[in-house]
Design a protein around this motif. Sequence first.
Motif, PDB file in Angstrom:
ATOM      1  N   GLY A  48     -33.426  33.054  10.726  1.00  0.00           N
ATOM      2  CA  GLY A  48     -32.479  32.141  11.178  1.00  0.00           C
ATOM      3  C   GLY A  48     -32.855  30.863  10.957  1.00  0.00           C
ATOM      4  O   GLY A  48     -32.148  29.764  10.943  1.00  0.00           O
ATOM      5  N   ARG A  49     -34.383  30.621  10.479  1.00  0.00           N
ATOM      6  CA  ARG A  49     -34.789  29.192  10.377  1.00  0.00           C
ATOM      7  C   ARG A  49     -34.479  28.828   8.856  1.00  0.00           C
ATOM      8  O   ARG A  49     -34.468  29.738   7.942  1.00  0.00           O
ATOM      9  N   PRO A  50     -34.306  27.581   8.420  1.00  0.00           N
ATOM     10  CA  PRO A  50     -34.157  27.180   6.909  1.00  0.00           C
ATOM     11  C   PRO A  50     -35.370  27.366   6.270  1.00  0.00           C
ATOM     12  O   PRO A  50     -36.593  27.140   6.638  1.00  0.00           O
ATOM     13  N   VAL A 395     -32.882  34.988   1.961  1.00  0.00           N
ATOM     14  CA  VAL A 395     -32.164  33.805   2.537  1.00  0.00           C
ATOM     15  C   VAL A 395     -30.844  33.960   2.412  1.00  0.00           C
ATOM     16  O   VAL A 395     -30.258  34.958   1.322  1.00  0.00           O
ATOM     17  N   ASN A 398     -26.991  29.559   2.600  1.00  0.00           N
ATOM     18  CA  ASN A 398     -27.129  28.342   3.106  1.00  0.00           C
ATOM     19  C   ASN A 398     -28.620  27.960   3.194  1.00  0.00           C
ATOM     20  O   ASN A 398     -29.286  27.031   3.849  1.00  0.00           O
ATOM     21  N   LEU A 400     -30.902  29.919   5.012  1.00  0.00           N
ATOM     22  CA  LEU A 400     -31.320  30.273   6.413  1.00  0.00           C
ATOM     23  C   LEU A 400     -32.080  31.751   5.844  1.00  0.00           C
ATOM     24  O   LEU A 400     -31.520  32.572   5.234  1.00  0.00           O
ATOM     25  N   GLN A 402     -33.159  35.416   6.338  1.00  0.00           N
ATOM     26  CA  GLN A 402     -32.588  36.690   7.027  1.00  0.00           C
ATOM     27  C   GLN A 402     -33.626  37.718   7.069  1.00  0.00           C
ATOM     28  O   GLN A 402     -33.483  38.411   8.000  1.00  0.00           O
TER      29      GLN A 402
END
Length: 483
Positions: A48-50, A395, A398, A400, A402
């Motif tokens: 969930g983090r960029p 990711v 966007n 983020l 996964q």
Amino acid sequence: MSQKIVIDPVTRIEGHAKISIYLDDAGQVSDARFHVTEFRGFEKFCEGRPFWEMPGITARVCGICPVSHLLASAKAGDRILAVTIPKAAEKLRRLMNLGQIIQSHALSFFHLSAPDLLLGMDSDPQKRNVFGLIAAEPELARGGIRLRQFGQEIIEQLGGRKIHPSWAVPGGVGEPLSEAGRTHIQNRIPEAKATVQDALGKFKSLLNEYEKEVQTFGNFPSLFMGLVSAEGLWEQYDGHIRFVDSGGNIIADKLDPSHYQEFIGEAVESWSYLKSPYYRPIGYPDDSDHCRIDSGIYRVGPLARLNICNHIGTALADQELREFRDRGHGTVNSSFFYHYARLIEILASIERIEILLDDPDILSTRLRADAGINQLESVGVSEAPRGTLFHHYKVDENGLIQKVNLVIATGQNNLAMNRTVAQIARHFVHGPEIPEGMLNRVEAGIRAFDPCLSCSTHAAGQMPLHIQLMSAEGNVVDEVWRE
């Protein structure tokens, strides 16, 4: 009645672990296991983090080797952007990684293992530590402290701080090296080189005293894995994967690190939080003590890197490499020689640093490649002090995260460390009355690998060494505390 000896925690390593030694009815060692006893879960809570944040987050996996995670993560980010970073950025990343190798290897040799090697495996445990080393060998201890400081200062000159620098980023690096910074590093090189050469001489002079340890500290056939350059030279940042066997034969070469799952499998055991990677084409060891010669056990780190490369590519380190291989009769299979390999790698790193600092690109300010998200899956790989490190990210559109998979160097040595513990215990431990020096040798066998358990566990407070001898029924037959 079968019994079990428990060493908990194992001392002078980075992180928390314990060792269980199982005795059979005759009082002989039947098995031994190395347990990593704590859990952190970085792979899960990064979801969930960029992906831009991942170098800074994963550098916090460990305070000893943050640079290793920083660089592997940044390289994974490069692939998500699908960019080739500027040459200067790559050279500066290499420079920081060399500083990381120096500071980490110096910590391992001078602070954690030298008390055993220079004071003696059977010396008083109250004095068998870095403070005892300072009292007995003040010049060598001071040199080791200064050598580690040298590596840390390289990291600080580049990243602004010695620990957890937020400097390497997807696409390059954040700041250039200053002229003053380059001069500062150059001025420290002669002292650093002299220190490691003195340590090499001291270590080689001790080898005759430790002949039994050389023969029994993880001395067994296995595979060795790591990165090499396109020319087969010693590599610490990029390149391709090579596997060699215990006879020095190349069994796989020019493997793409981003396809690591084709040749590395990951297993888990109920008795440890540390994963057990293995060489997939051969398979996971299926016997209780992992002693099959043809099993997929492989080793990584300084011993492996010196076994797989054709040459190092620098004059002094190549001279030491030739002597290293002569002493090991070709491919070096004894894990006791991890200490030796670390010192050679420090020397190689210093020589490589000298070369890099004379490169015109090293002061360049063109350090970033800009792009958007072009790949949804990537693998970043680099050589950490303890071995090859993989960061595998998936990711969304966007950017983020996964899914994350971290294949840690210490984990890749897990099967070899377990076999090492069993080999040492079988040779030195006989019956329920176990001299302290024998138990220290079991621990010292683990310290030879310099496991960084912070990458999979954490330390909380100061713990003594607690050893329990237990019957098969679970009753405590004897116990002792080492404060």
